[in-house]
Design an enzyme around this catalytic site. Structure first.
Site, PDB file in Angstrom:
ATOM      1  N   GLU A 113      55.326 -37.333 -59.568  1.00 41.91           N
ATOM      2  CA  GLU A 113      54.341 -36.334 -59.144  1.00 41.91           C
ATOM      3  C   GLU A 113      53.511 -35.907 -60.350  1.00 41.91           C
ATOM      4  O   GLU A 113      53.986 -35.974 -61.476  1.00 41.91           O
ATOM      5  CB  GLU A 113      55.049 -35.115 -58.528  1.00 41.91           C
ATOM      6  CG  GLU A 113      56.411 -34.819 -59.142  1.00 41.91           C
ATOM      7  CD  GLU A 113      57.047 -33.533 -58.634  1.00 41.91           C
ATOM      8  OE1 GLU A 113      56.379 -32.507 -58.649  1.00 41.91           O
ATOM      9  OE2 GLU A 113      58.227 -33.582 -58.244  1.00 41.91           O
ATOM     10  N   LYS A 115      52.306 -33.530 -63.051  1.00 42.12           N
ATOM     11  CA  LYS A 115      52.952 -32.329 -63.601  1.00 42.12           C
ATOM     12  C   LYS A 115      51.896 -31.249 -63.778  1.00 42.12           C
ATOM     13  O   LYS A 115      50.992 -31.353 -64.595  1.00 42.12           O
ATOM     14  CB  LYS A 115      53.611 -32.641 -64.935  1.00 42.12           C
ATOM     15  CG  LYS A 115      54.359 -31.442 -65.479  1.00 42.12           C
ATOM     16  CD  LYS A 115      55.229 -31.830 -66.668  1.00 42.12           C
ATOM     17  CE  LYS A 115      56.005 -30.631 -67.162  1.00 42.12           C
ATOM     18  NZ  LYS A 115      55.131 -29.557 -67.669  1.00 42.12           N
ATOM     19  N   ASP A 117      49.994 -27.873 -64.609  1.00 39.99           N
ATOM     20  CA  ASP A 117      50.011 -26.982 -65.759  1.00 39.99           C
ATOM     21  C   ASP A 117      49.757 -25.567 -65.261  1.00 39.99           C
ATOM     22  O   ASP A 117      48.645 -25.061 -65.317  1.00 39.99           O
ATOM     23  CB  ASP A 117      48.925 -27.430 -66.746  1.00 39.99           C
ATOM     24  CG  ASP A 117      49.226 -26.921 -68.134  1.00 39.99           C
ATOM     25  OD1 ASP A 117      50.282 -26.301 -68.321  1.00 39.99           O
ATOM     26  OD2 ASP A 117      48.394 -27.149 -69.028  1.00 39.99           O
ATOM     27  N   TYR A 227      57.450 -28.089 -55.244  1.00 44.19           N
ATOM     28  CA  TYR A 227      58.013 -29.391 -55.608  1.00 44.19           C
ATOM     29  C   TYR A 227      59.537 -29.468 -55.510  1.00 44.19           C
ATOM     30  O   TYR A 227      60.117 -30.498 -55.792  1.00 44.19           O
ATOM     31  CB  TYR A 227      57.566 -29.808 -56.991  1.00 44.19           C
ATOM     32  CG  TYR A 227      57.806 -28.770 -58.070  1.00 44.19           C
ATOM     33  CD1 TYR A 227      59.088 -28.451 -58.493  1.00 44.19           C
ATOM     34  CD2 TYR A 227      56.726 -28.118 -58.673  1.00 44.19           C
ATOM     35  CE1 TYR A 227      59.301 -27.508 -59.479  1.00 44.19           C
ATOM     36  CE2 TYR A 227      56.929 -27.167 -59.669  1.00 44.19           C
ATOM     37  CZ  TYR A 227      58.234 -26.867 -60.065  1.00 44.19           C
ATOM     38  OH  TYR A 227      58.431 -25.925 -61.032  1.00 44.19           O
ATOM     39  N   LYS A 315      54.711 -36.792 -70.587  1.00 45.29           N
ATOM     40  CA  LYS A 315      53.541 -35.983 -70.931  1.00 45.29           C
ATOM     41  C   LYS A 315      52.306 -36.834 -71.243  1.00 45.29           C
ATOM     42  O   LYS A 315      52.417 -37.950 -71.742  1.00 45.29           O
ATOM     43  CB  LYS A 315      53.858 -35.142 -72.177  1.00 45.29           C
ATOM     44  CG  LYS A 315      55.043 -34.236 -72.006  1.00 45.29           C
ATOM     45  CD  LYS A 315      54.708 -33.030 -71.183  1.00 45.29           C
ATOM     46  CE  LYS A 315      54.104 -31.987 -72.087  1.00 45.29           C
ATOM     47  NZ  LYS A 315      54.519 -30.631 -71.766  1.00 45.29           N
ATOM     48  N   CYS A 409      14.102 -21.878 -89.444  1.00 48.62           N
ATOM     49  CA  CYS A 409      14.611 -23.174 -88.996  1.00 48.62           C
ATOM     50  C   CYS A 409      15.222 -23.879 -90.206  1.00 48.62           C
ATOM     51  O   CYS A 409      14.572 -23.994 -91.242  1.00 48.62           O
ATOM     52  CB  CYS A 409      13.484 -24.012 -88.400  1.00 48.62           C
ATOM     53  SG  CYS A 409      13.983 -25.716 -88.074  1.00 48.62           S
ATOM     54  N   CYS A 412      12.611 -27.059 -90.788  1.00 51.33           N
ATOM     55  CA  CYS A 412      11.196 -26.924 -91.140  1.00 51.33           C
ATOM     56  C   CYS A 412      10.861 -25.538 -91.705  1.00 51.33           C
ATOM     57  O   CYS A 412       9.709 -25.272 -92.036  1.00 51.33           O
ATOM     58  CB  CYS A 412      10.308 -27.249 -89.939  1.00 51.33           C
ATOM     59  SG  CYS A 412      10.333 -25.943 -88.688  1.00 51.33           S
ATOM     60  N   CYS A 434       8.176 -29.732 -85.847  1.00 48.36           N
ATOM     61  CA  CYS A 434       9.430 -29.664 -86.617  1.00 48.36           C
ATOM     62  C   CYS A 434      10.081 -31.051 -86.618  1.00 48.36           C
ATOM     63  O   CYS A 434      10.257 -31.666 -85.570  1.00 48.36           O
ATOM     64  CB  CYS A 434      10.380 -28.640 -86.003  1.00 48.36           C
ATOM     65  SG  CYS A 434      12.029 -28.658 -86.718  1.00 48.36           S
TER      66      CYS A 434
HETATM   67  O1  JCF Z   1      54.600 -29.610 -61.929  1.00 44.08           O
HETATM   68  C1  JCF Z   1      55.443 -29.117 -62.633  1.00 44.08           C
HETATM   69  N1  JCF Z   1      55.091 -28.387 -63.649  1.00 44.08           N
HETATM   70  C2  JCF Z   1      56.896 -29.349 -62.358  1.00 44.08           C
HETATM   71  C3  JCF Z   1      57.893 -28.744 -63.109  1.00 44.08           C
HETATM   72  C4  JCF Z   1      57.234 -30.208 -61.317  1.00 44.08           C
HETATM   73  C5  JCF Z   1      58.560 -30.459 -61.034  1.00 44.08           C
HETATM   74  O2  JCF Z   1      58.890 -31.271 -60.048  1.00 44.08           O
HETATM   75  C6  JCF Z   1      59.587 -29.847 -61.795  1.00 44.08           C
HETATM   76  C7  JCF Z   1      59.246 -28.991 -62.841  1.00 44.08           C
HETATM   77  C8  JCF Z   1      60.282 -28.402 -63.574  1.00 44.08           C
HETATM   78  C9  JCF Z   1      61.589 -28.683 -63.249  1.00 44.08           C
HETATM   79  N2  JCF Z   1      60.888 -30.106 -61.485  1.00 44.08           N
HETATM   80  C10 JCF Z   1      61.864 -29.535 -62.192  1.00 44.08           C
HETATM   81  C11 JCF Z   1      63.245 -29.860 -61.843  1.00 44.08           C
END
Ligand code: JCF
Length: 676
Positions: A113, A115, A117, A227, A315, A409, A412, A434
């Protein structure tokens, strides 16, 4: 009487809940915002008079509760663990190997999936009703933010299921986010109201959830994707996929890019894919979460102290880094506007070395209190110029110096004129001759999308202007072999090639020519739209502001600027002279009748997702041939959205706005009705 009021209250509660779900989760509202607000107001009035008909899951609870003096704490039934990080394929393969070894089997399937932020939260439902929401906190204990979370429209206050079928207990975990566009809107409003801006969507989400007054939270555009689960009683599922499907059925938003059932090789492929469309997503992500799909296998693998053994976060390279602002310089643009630029200690941001960042204008420097020698967080995103997000105040040593815009400027030396454009102060060099402006104008004139003169790079243009060899557009066409070869760093071969490409460039379309002139407010799209309405440059030069304004897609600012440009004597002279150097401006025949009849003629179309039968560039070419204009963002003016595979936020927006959506098959059929 009161029985009827009770019935009315229950009916409104039920209907409002359903409409809210359609709006926030399905992106498919069936009533207008105004109608919704009206129904809500009615219900608020009833519940105020008869509090006994209200309930914790009533839609009225979404507008915020009385302010708290502090948040209380709650211990999570099951600790909310964090995830180990992987930074390259090898880390993921090692993760896989550990799992294979521990389970003593090779056939491990994963769910991956994006991740998100955002801010992690846990939502607790008892017998289907939201009773508590908590932050992750330190993983063991979190803060109770129930009132704030109730204001989030996409979070169900009650599970979307029959009361009898609701599980006794369901703890749902997810990430609260703010989309990029909502974030920009929020910050713009804050800027207008002289409030501090948020550094990024995550900070904005966190700040909004930390409000003691939930009425403030209610004004923030918070959203969620769920999630996972915490403690669950009265419900079973055996895989990650099954769990997510169940959560979706209960009315929770589940991310549409989640992929179940992948072997480790496919996991790595999907990472690359996700990275490639990462910046097109409506929200920010910082990587990909990989989870063992089978929940009994998850149980066998178990947890370490801080993180599960069955999941890992792969990451993405960071797009923000801290570095030092060594200096602040000022650049003079094509139109004379001065832009302050931070000269940075070079840093690698997501694979690209960054040594400069735009500071936009003086107001922004003041607002963010940016000083020379400051340590700063710098962000790079996509193709846009890197920018300074914020300075790190705790790193201040006292030797940082304030920056001031120059009064003359830097190139110029003419007096700088300070004006106001909307809410921003603009510093401008108004000296038409200029050198800095001239350099930028020429660079634009010869650039790829304009005259496309290969071999006439930025450094050479600077040199040619410095040496006095170019004083206006026309001079480009007077460059000669011998003189060019005299320039520093220019070999004879390159000089020959350059003369050759200048010669080649002389035949140019009206569209490119108009763009090359660098008229204010007349970019690529305006140049295209104007060129389609006239046969020759003379016609464009002779037209009126009214006629230009009448062209679909041309705004009044553009129309005014174009007319002003062509009524300027100097500009007219330059254009006449260009003629005498053999520049030939061509234009396509106005569109033939056959095309004018086509459904796509004069329509605004947005292409999104991946098309299987042709690259996007080809679809764009064919559509433009039919007289359609291709725009990048969906608005109420969009006529069609062509949605390929993995179409994301643009598709959602089109659905919300009720714009006609064409799938690839339909689209191909309509492009070419003769082939069936
Ligand atoms: O999208 C996320 N930041 C995210 C964090 C998604 C996940 O499925 C996560 C998580 C942090 C821990 N699953 C766990 C077990």
């Amino acid at each position: 009487m009161s029985k009827e009021i009770k019935k009315e209250a229950k009916k409104l509660q039920k209907e409002l809940t359903a409409h809210s779900y359609r709006y926030h989760v399905l992106d498919d509202p069936v009533i207008s915002d105004l109608e919704y607000d009206y129904m809500l107001k009615t219900l608020v009035e009833i519940e105020e008079e008869f509090p006994e008909y209200s309930s914790p899951d009533s839609p009225t609870k979404r507008v915020g509760a009385p302010p708290l003096s502090s948040f209380s704490q709650a211990v999570h039934s099951i600790p909310m663990l964090s995830l180990d990080n992987a930074f390259d394929d090898k880390d993921v393969l090692d993760f896989h190997k550990r799992i294979v070894k521990k389970l003593n089997r090779e056939d491990i399937l994963y769910t991956v999936e994006p991740k998100l932020d955002g801010v992690a939260v846990e939502l607790k439902y008892e017998n289907g009703v939201l009773v508590q929401a908590t932050t992750r906190g330190d993983g063991v204990t979190g803060e109770v933010i129930t009132d704030n979370v109730r204001t989030i429209g996409s979070i169900p206050l009650k599970l979307l299921t029959d009361e009898q079928k609701a599980p006794a207990l369901l703890e749902v975990r997810g990430e609260i986010i703010i989309t990029r566009s909502d974030f920009n809107r929020l910050n713009n409003t804050r800027l207008e109201n002289d409030e501090t801006v948020f550094a990024n969507p995550r900070n904005a989400a966190a700040g909004s959830l930390r409000q003691l007054d939930s009425k403030v939270t209610a004004t923030r555009p918070l959203d969620i994707f769920v999630y996972g689960t915490g403690l669950v009683q009265g419900l079973e599922f055996s895989s990650q996929e099954q769990m997510l499907d169940l959560l979706k059925e209960f009315g929770f938003p589940v991310n549409s890019h989640i992929q179940p059932g992948l072997g480790v090789d496919k996991v790595l492929t999907f990472y690359k894919e996700l990275e490639s469309f990462r910046e097109e997503l409506a929200y920010e992500i910082d990587g990909m979460v990989i989870k063992v799909d089978d929940i009994s296998l998850q149980k066998q693998l178990g947890e370490k102290i801080k993180s599960p053994r069955w999941a890992i976060a792969y990451k993405f390279p960071a797009m923000q880094k801290t570095t030092t602002i060594k200096d602040i310089i000022v650049q003079v643009g094509r139109t004379g506007v001065l832009t302050p630029v931070a000269i940075l200690e070079s840093v690698n941001i997501g694979g690209v070395m960054v040594s400069r960042a735009t500071l936009h204008n003086e107001d922004l420097i003041k607002k963010k209190d940016i000083r020379i020698k400051d340590k700063a967080l710098v962000m790079r995103a996509g193709d846009v110029i890197p920018k300074v997000v914020k300075i790190i105040e705790s790193e201040r040593k006292g030797n940082e110096t304030l920056f001031a815009m120059p009064v003359q400027c830097p190139v110029c030396q003419s007096q700088i004129v300070k004006t106001k454009l909307k809410d921003t102060h603009i510093h401008k060099c108004v000296n038409a001759s200029c050198q800095a402006q001239l350099k930028e104008k020429i660079k634009h004139f010869v650039s790829k999308k304009a005259f496309n003169i290969e071999g006439l790079g930025k450094k050479i243009v600077d040199q040619l202007v410095d040496e006095g060899m170019i004083q206006s557009f026309c001079d480009v066409f007077r460059l000669e072999m011998e003189k060019l070869a005299d320039l520093d760093r220019m070999a004879e071969k390159s000089a020959t090639n350059l003369v050759e490409s200048i010669k080649k460039s002389k035949k140019i379309s009206l569209r490119r020519f108009l763009f090359a002139l660098g008229i204010d407010h007349a970019g690529e799209n305006a140049a295209k739209l104007i060129s389609e309405q006239f046969s020759t440059l003379e016609e464009v030069m002779g037209t009126s502001e009214e006629t230009l304004k009448g062209i679909k897609g041309i705004g009044s600012e553009t129309a005014t600027a174009v007319c002003k440009f062509f009524s300027n004597i100097e500009n007219r002279t330059i254009i006449k002279n260009i003629d005498s150097y053999g520049v030939l401006i061509t234009n396509k025949q106005p569109l033939s009748n056959e095309f004018l009849d086509h459904l796509f003629n004069k329509k605004r179309i947005v292409l999104t997702g991946t098309l299987e039968t042709m690259p996007r560039s080809e679809a764009k070419r064919q559509l433009e041939k039919l007289g359609a204009s291709i725009t990048s963002s969906v608005s109420s003016k969009t006529d069609f959205v062509v949605a390929g595979e993995k179409a994301g936020s643009k598709l959602t927006k089109a659905q919300t706005l009720g714009i006609e959506i064409l799938e690839e098959k339909q689209f191909i059929k309509l492009l070419n009705p003769d082939i069936s």
